[in-house]
Design a protein around this motif. Sequence first.
Motif, PDB file in Angstrom:
ATOM      1  N   VAL A   7       0.765  -1.182   0.071  1.00 45.46           N
ATOM      2  CA  VAL A   7      -0.015   0.123  -0.068  1.00 45.46           C
ATOM      3  C   VAL A   7       0.979   1.187   0.075  1.00 45.46           C
ATOM      4  N   SER A   8       1.948   1.047   0.822  1.00 48.70           N
ATOM      5  CA  SER A   8       2.741   2.297   0.738  1.00 48.70           C
ATOM      6  C   SER A   8       3.435   2.563  -0.498  1.00 48.70           C
ATOM      7  N   ALA A   9       4.064   1.566  -1.204  1.00 47.48           N
ATOM      8  CA  ALA A   9       4.501   1.706  -2.650  1.00 47.48           C
ATOM      9  C   ALA A   9       3.613   2.036  -3.471  1.00 47.48           C
ATOM     10  N   PHE A  10       2.319   1.695  -3.271  1.00 45.45           N
ATOM     11  CA  PHE A  10       1.423   2.274  -4.436  1.00 45.45           C
ATOM     12  C   PHE A  10       1.226   3.544  -4.288  1.00 45.45           C
ATOM     13  N   ILE A  11       0.997   3.852  -3.035  1.00 42.86           N
ATOM     14  CA  ILE A  11       0.545   5.533  -2.832  1.00 42.86           C
ATOM     15  C   ILE A  11       1.813   6.333  -3.071  1.00 42.86           C
ATOM     16  N   ALA A  12       3.210   5.958  -2.722  1.00 49.12           N
ATOM     17  CA  ALA A  12       4.228   6.720  -2.905  1.00 49.12           C
ATOM     18  C   ALA A  12       4.479   6.691  -4.688  1.00 49.12           C
ATOM     19  N   GLY A  13       4.269   5.665  -5.345  1.00 47.80           N
ATOM     20  CA  GLY A  13       4.330   5.516  -6.687  1.00 47.80           C
ATOM     21  C   GLY A  13       3.367   6.641  -7.303  1.00 47.80           C
ATOM     22  N   LEU A  14       2.080   6.634  -6.865  1.00 50.54           N
ATOM     23  CA  LEU A  14       1.119   7.660  -7.497  1.00 50.54           C
ATOM     24  C   LEU A  14       1.530   9.275  -7.203  1.00 50.54           C
ATOM     25  N   ALA A  15       1.940   9.355  -5.786  1.00 45.13           N
ATOM     26  CA  ALA A  15       2.308  10.616  -5.566  1.00 45.13           C
ATOM     27  C   ALA A  15       3.565  10.974  -6.387  1.00 45.13           C
ATOM     28  N   PHE A  16       4.611  10.103  -6.535  1.00 41.83           N
ATOM     29  CA  PHE A  16       5.846  10.309  -7.229  1.00 41.83           C
ATOM     30  C   PHE A  16       5.268  10.772  -8.913  1.00 41.83           C
ATOM     31  N   VAL A  17       4.374   9.964  -9.303  1.00 41.27           N
ATOM     32  CA  VAL A  17       4.239  10.170 -10.697  1.00 41.27           C
ATOM     33  C   VAL A  17       3.296  11.387 -10.804  1.00 41.27           C
ATOM     34  N   ALA A  18       2.451  12.082  -9.724  1.00 42.13           N
ATOM     35  CA  ALA A  18       1.855  13.515  -9.814  1.00 42.13           C
ATOM     36  C   ALA A  18       2.797  14.418  -9.930  1.00 42.13           C
ATOM     37  N   LEU A 127      12.847   8.446  -0.771  1.00 44.29           N
ATOM     38  CA  LEU A 127      12.547   9.265   0.181  1.00 44.29           C
ATOM     39  C   LEU A 127      11.042   9.359   0.318  1.00 44.29           C
ATOM     40  N   MET A 128      10.284   9.284  -0.880  1.00 44.83           N
ATOM     41  CA  MET A 128       8.764   9.487  -1.048  1.00 44.83           C
ATOM     42  C   MET A 128       8.345   8.010  -0.186  1.00 44.83           C
ATOM     43  N   LEU A 129       8.900   6.979  -0.825  1.00 46.78           N
ATOM     44  CA  LEU A 129       8.677   5.654  -0.073  1.00 46.78           C
ATOM     45  C   LEU A 129       8.624   5.679   1.112  1.00 46.78           C
ATOM     46  N   LEU A 130       9.734   6.179   1.727  1.00 48.64           N
ATOM     47  CA  LEU A 130      10.038   6.134   3.348  1.00 48.64           C
ATOM     48  C   LEU A 130       9.282   7.065   3.956  1.00 48.64           C
ATOM     49  N   HIS A 131       8.830   8.238   3.565  1.00 44.93           N
ATOM     50  CA  HIS A 131       7.872   9.005   4.272  1.00 44.93           C
ATOM     51  C   HIS A 131       6.253   8.864   4.214  1.00 44.93           C
ATOM     52  N   VAL A 132       6.017   8.081   3.159  1.00 48.61           N
ATOM     53  CA  VAL A 132       4.507   7.419   2.976  1.00 48.61           C
ATOM     54  C   VAL A 132       4.492   6.391   3.837  1.00 48.61           C
ATOM     55  N   SER A 133       5.698   5.356   4.013  1.00 48.92           N
ATOM     56  CA  SER A 133       5.455   4.313   4.743  1.00 48.92           C
ATOM     57  C   SER A 133       5.511   4.811   6.185  1.00 48.92           C
ATOM     58  N   MET A 134       5.917   5.852   6.586  1.00 48.06           N
ATOM     59  CA  MET A 134       6.130   6.432   7.906  1.00 48.06           C
ATOM     60  C   MET A 134       5.056   6.960   8.312  1.00 48.06           C
ATOM     61  N   LEU A 135       4.400   7.561   7.355  1.00 48.94           N
ATOM     62  CA  LEU A 135       3.073   8.105   7.840  1.00 48.94           C
ATOM     63  C   LEU A 135       1.821   7.175   8.017  1.00 48.94           C
ATOM     64  N   LEU A 136       1.971   6.175   7.157  1.00 49.63           N
ATOM     65  CA  LEU A 136       1.182   4.987   7.323  1.00 49.63           C
ATOM     66  C   LEU A 136       1.315   4.126   8.431  1.00 49.63           C
ATOM     67  N   ASP A 137       2.444   4.093   8.997  1.00 51.19           N
ATOM     68  CA  ASP A 137       2.796   3.612  10.155  1.00 51.19           C
ATOM     69  C   ASP A 137       2.470   4.246  11.255  1.00 51.19           C
TER      70      ASP A 137
END
Length: 153
Positions: A7-18, A127-137
């Motif tokens: 879920v973190s990778a999917f959300i971070a991927g979408l944010a990165f693409v945006a 870094l987006m993957l790290l921060h999205v993962s930290m936010l979800l955690d």
Amino acid sequence: MILGRGVSAFIAGLAFVAIMTAADYTPAAERAENVLYHPFFTQLILGAYFVVPFFLFLGIPMSVLLDRLISRHGTDSRAKDYLFSVGYYVLGGLAAALLLLVLIRGGRADSFAAFSAMAGAAVLASLMLLHVSMLLDAWFGRRRTKKLPSRQP
């Protein structure tokens, strides 16, 4: 654990693409004649189609590996844990850029210009993957890094 990383990778991927689509988008007022431009939404969908699988298939294993390395250097301070995490994820982003460069160029990584062009985007992605993962955690009440039991001789 893997579902949360997915879920973190999917959300971070979408944010990165945006972010990358917004940086690359050309408004209608600045467009040149006789040049094909895609609408923003089309660029967003095409970017997600190509980028999100990289986040899923490269980002998840890399984040598992990096989190294991980070947990070995666990400290008492959350600030130090965060700085270790950022440092490791920056190095992981650089390693991912080098890996993608080797894959794209057919086993050769002989161009520093190509690496430096990819490095910024790869570090931003990690870094987006790290921060999205930290936010979800934080949202689900989990701690980012867990201490591994120390080895007694």
